[in-house]
Scaffold this motif. Structure first.
Motif, mmCIF file in Angstrom:
data_model
loop_
_atom_site.group_PDB
_atom_site.id
_atom_site.type_symbol
_atom_site.label_atom_id
_atom_site.label_comp_id
_atom_site.label_asym_id
_atom_site.label_seq_id
_atom_site.Cartn_x
_atom_site.Cartn_y
_atom_site.Cartn_z
ATOM 1 N N GLY A 11 0.763 -1.186 -0.162
ATOM 2 C CA GLY A 11 -0.112 0.003 -0.125
ATOM 3 C C GLY A 11 0.789 1.274 0.061
ATOM 4 N N LEU A 12 0.192 2.223 0.686
ATOM 5 C CA LEU A 12 1.104 3.669 0.730
ATOM 6 C C LEU A 12 2.413 3.418 1.395
ATOM 7 C CD1 LEU A 12 -0.080 6.029 -0.634
ATOM 8 C CD2 LEU A 12 -1.825 4.670 -0.083
ATOM 9 N N ALA A 13 2.309 2.683 2.616
ATOM 10 C CA ALA A 13 3.332 2.740 3.160
ATOM 11 C C ALA A 13 4.495 1.759 2.806
ATOM 12 C CB ALA A 13 3.183 2.249 4.952
ATOM 13 N N GLU A 32 2.580 -8.841 -1.563
ATOM 14 C CA GLU A 32 1.176 -8.208 -1.682
ATOM 15 C C GLU A 32 0.220 -9.109 -1.788
ATOM 16 O OE1 GLU A 32 -0.286 -5.215 -0.904
ATOM 17 O OE2 GLU A 32 -2.107 -6.507 -1.692
ATOM 18 N N ARG A 34 -2.804 -8.699 -2.803
ATOM 19 C CA ARG A 34 -3.794 -8.321 -3.982
ATOM 20 C C ARG A 34 -3.265 -8.718 -5.410
ATOM 21 N NH1 ARG A 34 -4.123 -3.014 -4.808
ATOM 22 N NH2 ARG A 34 -2.771 -2.403 -3.144
ATOM 23 N N CYS A 52 -10.021 5.835 -1.572
ATOM 24 C CA CYS A 52 -11.408 6.800 -1.496
ATOM 25 C C CYS A 52 -11.071 7.824 -2.230
ATOM 26 C CB CYS A 52 -11.585 6.820 0.084
ATOM 27 S SG CYS A 52 -13.160 7.635 0.215
ATOM 28 N N SER A 53 -10.727 8.947 -1.280
ATOM 29 C CA SER A 53 -10.740 10.310 -2.042
ATOM 30 C C SER A 53 -9.264 10.171 -2.744
ATOM 31 C CB SER A 53 -10.541 11.415 -0.847
ATOM 32 O OG SER A 53 -9.541 12.167 -1.140
ATOM 33 N N ILE A 123 0.741 -12.999 3.515
ATOM 34 C CA ILE A 123 1.405 -13.341 4.579
ATOM 35 C C ILE A 123 0.419 -13.773 5.531
ATOM 36 C CG2 ILE A 123 3.196 -13.317 6.261
ATOM 37 C CD1 ILE A 123 4.082 -13.650 3.134
ATOM 38 N N SER A 143 -5.314 -8.564 6.630
ATOM 39 C CA SER A 143 -5.876 -9.559 6.655
ATOM 40 C C SER A 143 -6.197 -10.190 7.852
ATOM 41 C CB SER A 143 -5.351 -10.585 5.562
ATOM 42 O OG SER A 143 -4.351 -11.187 6.370
ATOM 43 N N GLN A 348 -0.635 2.855 8.409
ATOM 44 C CA GLN A 348 -1.673 3.007 9.248
ATOM 45 C C GLN A 348 -1.753 2.133 10.479
ATOM 46 O OE1 GLN A 348 -4.703 5.218 7.495
ATOM 47 N NE2 GLN A 348 -6.631 4.402 8.794
ATOM 48 N N GLY A 354 -4.420 8.567 7.234
ATOM 49 C CA GLY A 354 -4.404 9.082 5.981
ATOM 50 C C GLY A 354 -3.093 8.675 5.295
ATOM 51 N N TYR A 355 -3.287 8.975 3.928
ATOM 52 C CA TYR A 355 -2.521 8.456 2.651
ATOM 53 C C TYR A 355 -1.067 8.889 3.035
ATOM 54 C CZ TYR A 355 -6.706 7.952 0.093
ATOM 55 O OH TYR A 355 -8.047 7.747 -0.420
ATOM 56 N N SER A 358 0.600 7.822 6.387
ATOM 57 C CA SER A 358 0.935 6.213 6.239
ATOM 58 C C SER A 358 2.261 5.915 5.239
ATOM 59 C CB SER A 358 -0.085 5.483 5.773
ATOM 60 O OG SER A 358 -0.946 5.665 6.683
HETATM 61 C C1 LIG Z 1 -12.840 2.566 3.346
HETATM 62 C C2 LIG Z 1 -11.629 3.645 3.809
HETATM 63 C C3 LIG Z 1 -11.556 4.701 3.311
HETATM 64 C C4 LIG Z 1 -10.432 5.714 3.254
HETATM 65 N N1 LIG Z 1 -10.429 7.052 3.037
HETATM 66 C C5 LIG Z 1 -9.218 7.841 3.196
HETATM 67 C C6 LIG Z 1 -9.327 9.131 2.270
HETATM 68 O O1 LIG Z 1 -10.070 9.528 1.786
HETATM 69 N N2 LIG Z 1 -8.118 9.719 2.485
HETATM 70 C C7 LIG Z 1 -7.210 9.456 3.287
HETATM 71 O O2 LIG Z 1 -5.766 10.020 3.485
HETATM 72 N N3 LIG Z 1 -7.066 8.110 3.778
HETATM 73 C C8 LIG Z 1 -8.092 7.430 3.704
HETATM 74 N N4 LIG Z 1 -8.148 6.128 4.256
HETATM 75 C C9 LIG Z 1 -7.107 5.576 5.289
HETATM 76 C C10 LIG Z 1 -5.754 5.203 4.221
HETATM 77 O O3 LIG Z 1 -6.402 3.940 3.244
HETATM 78 C C11 LIG Z 1 -4.835 4.621 4.687
HETATM 79 O O4 LIG Z 1 -4.311 5.719 5.471
HETATM 80 C C12 LIG Z 1 -3.709 4.213 3.870
HETATM 81 O O5 LIG Z 1 -4.054 3.556 2.553
HETATM 82 C C13 LIG Z 1 -2.875 3.509 4.797
HETATM 83 O O6 LIG Z 1 -1.673 2.888 3.990
HETATM 84 P P1 LIG Z 1 -0.889 1.577 4.499
HETATM 85 O O7 LIG Z 1 -0.173 1.525 3.759
HETATM 86 O O8 LIG Z 1 -0.954 1.670 5.833
HETATM 87 O O9 LIG Z 1 -2.263 0.563 4.029
HETATM 88 P P2 LIG Z 1 -2.823 0.423 2.733
HETATM 89 O O10 LIG Z 1 -2.500 1.415 1.773
HETATM 90 O O11 LIG Z 1 -4.410 -0.040 3.142
HETATM 91 O O12 LIG Z 1 -2.057 -0.972 2.290
HETATM 92 C C14 LIG Z 1 -2.015 -2.201 2.914
HETATM 93 C C15 LIG Z 1 -1.659 -3.208 1.897
HETATM 94 O O13 LIG Z 1 -1.322 -4.484 2.557
HETATM 95 C C16 LIG Z 1 -2.116 -5.517 1.911
HETATM 96 N N5 LIG Z 1 -2.181 -6.692 2.868
HETATM 97 C C17 LIG Z 1 -3.004 -6.439 3.912
HETATM 98 N N6 LIG Z 1 -2.849 -7.767 4.725
HETATM 99 C C18 LIG Z 1 -1.861 -8.418 3.731
HETATM 100 C C19 LIG Z 1 -1.097 -9.767 4.130
HETATM 101 N N7 LIG Z 1 -1.640 -10.535 5.044
HETATM 102 N N8 LIG Z 1 -0.248 -10.268 3.436
HETATM 103 C C20 LIG Z 1 -0.015 -9.424 2.160
HETATM 104 N N9 LIG Z 1 -0.312 -8.328 1.929
HETATM 105 C C21 LIG Z 1 -1.616 -7.729 2.846
HETATM 106 C C22 LIG Z 1 -3.205 -4.901 1.307
HETATM 107 O O14 LIG Z 1 -3.730 -5.522 0.350
HETATM 108 C C23 LIG Z 1 -2.732 -3.449 0.940
HETATM 109 O O15 LIG Z 1 -2.300 -3.258 -0.442
HETATM 110 C C24 LIG Z 1 -9.404 5.074 4.221
HETATM 111 C C25 LIG Z 1 -9.377 3.803 4.614
HETATM 112 C C26 LIG Z 1 -10.448 3.122 4.503
HETATM 113 C C27 LIG Z 1 -10.367 1.795 4.979
#
Ligand SMILES: Cc1cc2nc3c(=O)[nH]c(=O)nc-3n(C[C@H](O)[C@H](O)[C@H](O)COP(=O)(O)OP(=O)(O)OC[C@H]3O[C@@H](n4cnc5c(N)ncnc54)[C@H](O)[C@@H]3O)c2cc1C
Length: 467
Positions: A11-13, A32, A34, A52-53, A123, A143, A348, A354-355, A358
Motif C-alpha cells: 500500500g502507501l507505506a 502483496e 492483491r 477513497c478520496s 502472509i 487480512s 496506518q 491518512g495516505y 502512512s
Molecule cells: C474505507 C476507507 C476509506 C479511506 N479513505 C481515505 C481518504 O479518503 N483519505 C485518506 O488520506 N485516507 C483514507 N483512508 C485511510 C488510508 O487508506 C490509509 O491511511 C492508507 O491507505 C494506509 O496506508 P497503508 O500502507 O498503511 O495501508 P494500505 O494502503 O491499506 O496498504 C496495505 C496493503 O497491505 C495489503 N495486505 C493486507 N494484509 C496483507 C497480508 N496478510 N499479506 C499481504 N498483503 C496484505 C493490502 O492488500 C494493502 O495493499 C481510508 C481507509 C479506508 C479503509
C-alpha cells in the motif's frame, strides 16, 4: 546482518518503504496479497492504491502541517510524492492526483527496480524466523489471518479493530475564562495532580439546546463492512442522546464532583470534560465524545459548548474499521516491536491516519531498516519536524492509559501542528495582531524550524552500530 528486507503490504507505506530500502542499496521483497486476495476497500492489484478520496490535502508547506509533511517527503526522495507530483490534478491549494496514473507509476517503478522482488501472496501467519528484518505495512484492513497472528504476539488488548475517536482540540483555542482545570472530587489518581481535566459547564437551557442540536445533526453512514454492533463502552455520543434526554447528563456529561471557580455557588447542570492527549499538553480530547456526526456538523454542534466557541479541532471524531497497534506501548523509537525487534511496523497500522502520513511512516521505516541492514543506526528524525512529530505521536508522545491508569486511549491521528513542540523562543505569534495572522505566523515559524532541522537530519551520517 545481510540479505533482503521483507516488506509485507504494497500500500502507501509498504511501497514507500521498499523504495527507500532500494534507494539505500538494500534489496527488498515486497509481499502483496492483491489481486488474488482483495480487501473490502481496494479494487485493483496496483501498489499504493488510493481507496477513497484522490486528495493528499493541502500542499501549503508554510502554514499547513500536511503540506509541510509533503515537503519533508519530497526532500527525502519519496516515491509516493514524486508519483503524486507527476500525476497532479487542478485542485486549488490541495494536492489531488489522478489515482490510476499515480498507482501505475508506483507499480511500474517498483516492479522494474533491480533491487526489488515482488511476491504476490498473502502472509497469513507470523513471518518465518529466517526473515530477520521485516516491515509489516498491511494497513487498516490487514487480512484477518495475519491480524490474528499479530494479536497472538501483542496480546488481545493491544491490537484494535476499530477507531472510536473523540474529537481532539488544540489547547490554545479553549476559552479558560469559561472553563477550568479540575479532576472529579479533586482526585489525584495515578500520575495525576487533582486538576487533570478541563471542564466546560452547561446550564439547563444550554444542555437542552445541545442535546437537540446533537439529535438533529447529520450523521455519516457505516460502510457495509463496518456494520458492527457498538461496544457499550464506546457508544457514539449521539446514540447515547437518542436513548433519552438525561442519558448524557448521567454519563460522560455528569456534573458531579466539580465546582466552577468562575461562578462559585452555581452548580453546573452538565459538564463536558477534556483530557490531555499528548505529553506536550497542546492537545486535549473530549472525554466520551466518540461520534459518527458528519465532520462539519461536529464542528458546528461542539462549538455550541461553553468555552469551545472558538475551538480548533486537531481531529474530529469517528468510528470505523481500522486495525492498529497500541504503538506507544509496543514499539520502540525505531518502529520495532519491542517483543520481537526483527518485526518493524509502518503505515496506518502504527496509529497514523491518512495516505500521506502512512507513506511518511513507510519512508522512515524503510530508512531505519536500510541503515540497520548496513550495520548502522539512524537516529530518529527530530521531534520538531513533521516526520518526528508523527513518529513521536506513535512511539512516545501519547500519554499511555493502561491497566494501571485507565483504559487504552491511543488513537490514530493525522499530522497537525499540535503534535509539534512549541517554539522555545518567543515566536512571531506572540506579537500583537489579529488572531488569524498570529496563528499563521506561528505555523510559519514552526515550518521553517522543521525544514532546517530536517536538512540537518538528512545530512547526518547513520552512526556505526555498537558491537
Ligand atoms: C474505507 C476507507 C476509506 C479511506 N479513505 C481515505 C481518504 O479518503 N483519505 C485518506 O488520506 N485516507 C483514507 N483512508 C485511510 C488510508 O487508506 C490509509 O491511511 C492508507 O491507505 C494506509 O496506508 P497503508 O500502507 O498503511 O495501508 P494500505 O494502503 O491499506 O496498504 C496495505 C496493503 O497491505 C495489503 N495486505 C493486507 N494484509 C496483507 C497480508 N496478510 N499479506 C499481504 N498483503 C496484505 C493490502 O492488500 C494493502 O495493499 C481510508 C481507509 C479506508 C479503509
Amino acid at each position: 546482518m545481510t540479505g533482503k528486507v521483507h516488506v509485507i503490504g504494497g500500500g502507501l507505506a509498504g511501497s514507500e518503504a521498499a523504495w527507500q530500502l532500494a534507494q539505500g542499496g538494500v534489496p527488498a521483497v515486497l509481499h502483496e496479497m492483491r489481486p488474488m486476495r482483495p480487501t473490502e476497500a481496494h479494487k485493483t492489484g496496483a501498489f499504493a492504491e488510493l481507496v477513497c478520496s484522490n486528495s493528499f490535502r493541502s500542499d501549503d508547506w508554510e502554514t499547513n502541517a500536511v503540506g509541510l509533511l509533503h515537503e519533508e517527503m519530497r526532500r527525502a526522495s519519496s516515491l509516493v510524492m514524486a508519483a503524486a507530483d507527476a500525476n497532479k490534478l487542478p485542485a486549488g491549494a490541495a494536492l489531488a492526483v489522478d489515482r490510476e496514473g499515480f498507482a501505475a507509476l508506483i507499480t511500474r517503478t517498483l516492479e522494474t527496480h533491480p533491487l526489488i522482488e515482488i511476491a504476490r501472496e498473502e502472509i497469513a501467519k507470523l513471518p518465518p524466523a529466517e526473515w530477520d528484518s521485516v516491515i509489516v505495512a498491511t494497513g487498516p484492513l490487514t487480512s484477518p489471518a495475519l491480524a490474528d497472528a499479530i494479536k497472538g504476539l501483542t496480546g488481545e488488548a493491544e491490537l484494535a479493530f476499530f477507531d472510536a475517536i473523540a474529537p481532539i482540540v488544540h489547547a490554545e483555542t479553549i476559552d479558560m475564562s469559561v472553563c477550568w482545570r479540575q479532576s472529579r472530587y479533586d482526585k489525584a489518581g495515578p500520575g495525576g495532580g487533582g486538576a487533570d481535566y478541563i471542564n466546560c459547564p452547561l446550564d439547563k437551557s444550554q444542555y437542552e439546546a445541545f442535546i437537540a442540536a446533537l439529535l438533529a445533526a447529520e450523521k455519516t453512514v457505516f460502510k457495509d463492512f463496518e456494520t458492527t454492533p457498538y461496544f457499550e463502552g464506546c457508544l457514539p455520543v449521539e446514540v447515547m442522546a437518542e436513548r433519552g434526554p438525561h442519558t448524557l447528563r448521567f454519563g460522560p456529561m455528569k456534573p458531579v464532583g466539580l465546582s466552577n471557580p468562575h461562578r462559585p455557588g452555581v452548580k453546573p447542570y452538565a459538564v463536558v470534560q477534556l483530557r490531555q492527549d499528548n505529553a506536550l499538553g497542546t492537545l486535549w480530547n473530549m472525554v466520551g465524545f466518540q461520534t459518527k456526526l458528519k465532520h462539519g456538523e461536529q464542528a458546528r454542534v461542539f462549538r455550541t459548548i461553553p468555552g469551545l466557541g472558538h475551538a480548533e479541532f486537531a481531529r474530529l471524531g469517528g468510528l470505523h474499521r481500522n486495525t492498529f497497534l497500541n504503538s506507544p506501548k509496543l514499539l520502540d523509537t525505531g518502529l520495532r516491536l519491542k517483543a520481537q525487534p526483527r518485526l518493524r511496523f509502518a503505515g496506518q497500522i502504527t496509529g497514523v491516519e491518512g495516505y500521506v502520513e502512512s507513506a511518511a511512516i513507510g519512508l522512515i521505516a524503510g530508512r531505519f531498516a536500510a541503515a540497520e541492514r548496513r550495520g548502522r543506526i539512524l537516529s530518529p528524525p527530530p521531534p520538531t519536524t513533521a516526520f518526528g512529530a508523527l513518529l513521536n505521536h506513535i512511539t512516545g508522545g501519547h500519554l499511555i492509559h493502561d491497566a494501571a491508569t485507565g483504559p487504552r486511549s491511543f488513537q490514530p491521528m493525522n499530522v497537525n501542528f499540535g503534535l509539534f513542540p512549541p517554539m522555545a523562543e518567543p515566536s512571531p505569534s506572540r506579537e500583537k495582531g489579529p488572531r488569524q495572522q498570529k496563528g499563521l505566523a506561528r505555523k510559519r515559524a514552526l515550518s521553517l524550524r522543521a525544514l532546517a532541522d530536517l536538512e540537518r537530519w538528512l545530512a547526518e551520517p547513520a552512526s556505526v552500530a555498537a558491537a
